[in-house]
Design a protein around this motif. Sequence first.
Motif: not given
Length: 475
Positions: A131-133, A175-177, A197-198, A232-237
């Motif tokens: 996973x990316x950091x 924090x990213x995943x 899912x990440x 794609x999904x949304x990471x934020x509101x």
Amino acid sequence: MAASMLEVRLSKTTKARCVFAACDLKSGDEILVEEPYAISLSTYQDRCDYCFSDRNKLLRCSRCKCQNYCNTSCQRSAWVLHKNECKDLQRFSPGKPSETVLLVARLLQLSKKYSKESNSSDDFPCSLSELQSNHEHFNEQRKKQFVKLLSTLKNYCGDQLPSNQELLHLFGQVTCNSFNICDPEMQSIGVGIYLKSSLLNHSCSPNCTAIFVGTTIHIRAVKAISKGEECSISYIDLMNPSHIRQRMLQEQYYFTCDCTSCQEELLDAEMGSVTCENCSGQVLRRDDTSFQACSACNTQVLPTRISEVLHIEEESRSLLEDCDSFSEKLKSKSKGQENWQNLFKLWSKLSIKQAGVLHIENVYRVRTVDKLYDVAVNLQNWTDALYLAQKVIQSYRKLYPSFHPLIGVHLLRLAKLQHFLGSFTMAIQYLQQASDIIKVTHGLQHELYKQLEEIQSNCIVEARFYSSDTQDKVN
């Protein structure tokens, strides 16, 4: 996940692995189901620390007296990790560490237990190392958060920790995943790492959504997706103007979104709109500090009015940022009713300031009305709650994508209120509208949809009974 539904390959633009449709997908298709790699319950949640169930009677660990479980089965399953952290929880002072600290500590345990070799059979990551950091891009605020976490982690785990550089890398991965794990009504109850899912990228106009059943994540298509199209999904509101969404994405995930919604200037203008001083019409926003003329009477916004708007928005932003943790604390205190009354006064005072200045579609106004609704429900002020819920749903439908789970959840809330207050016809109408969304976002097997069907059946029976009873009285 059905192997034939998804494939992972490199994006032509980012050169990173992304998830694509391996066949044509239709709205409502469940494309990925995944158990968590690691989870952590939110600090103020009174739930099982293993499955996140909210049963009334929980078993407390007799040693640390911090973790709760709904039964011995959950307690035994949790013991794999808890046997090591139990001593740390007994030693830790004061109170209990945050969910982020617990999650990082559990990831450290798991990194020792599992091999770093990945399973390339479906090209999905199955180890944390993949996973990316992005920790090299941390700004000063994020670095300060890491320093604070490091201090708490040392207090919690002792000195047997990896190097600061390794911990910085791990903190970046979290924090990213990490995903916010939500209850059926989309309220956050914890955080978790889901390796497969990440890989789904963000879009402000997503074609998929993430829903949770306990701690299991379910990714479902909310639009028709063609073979070869990225999922794609949304990471934020999403209920924020594009410039705020871009800032949020840049600060936490270090990228800029260029989806169609980010080019939609009218929606941005509505999210920041204010009320005309002359005719009470909607005045669309041009940028942070300027506005278009009133769409109804063409009146210009004066500098004094702009100053008033910016002041109220800043006050609203500050209060909204602090409210979630405050509300969670209220729920855990004995004088709940008195505390909720104080919170109702606080939100009412802000709402009065906003009225006549911020338009009802201004995101700060929408969020404030939503908070007032939540407090009214906790105070059992059902008539007020119904009025506020009706105002919220109008804005939700305008500002969120058509098949956003929050719209379905809020329509179900409205139906429950109408049912409780005896408006069966209106309740049935809202239930049908909620059903159209929830069966896509949550699926027919989700407990929320089953709850909806039960309420719908009761409403139909009660509507017929009261209609028949009224007819008998007339005769």
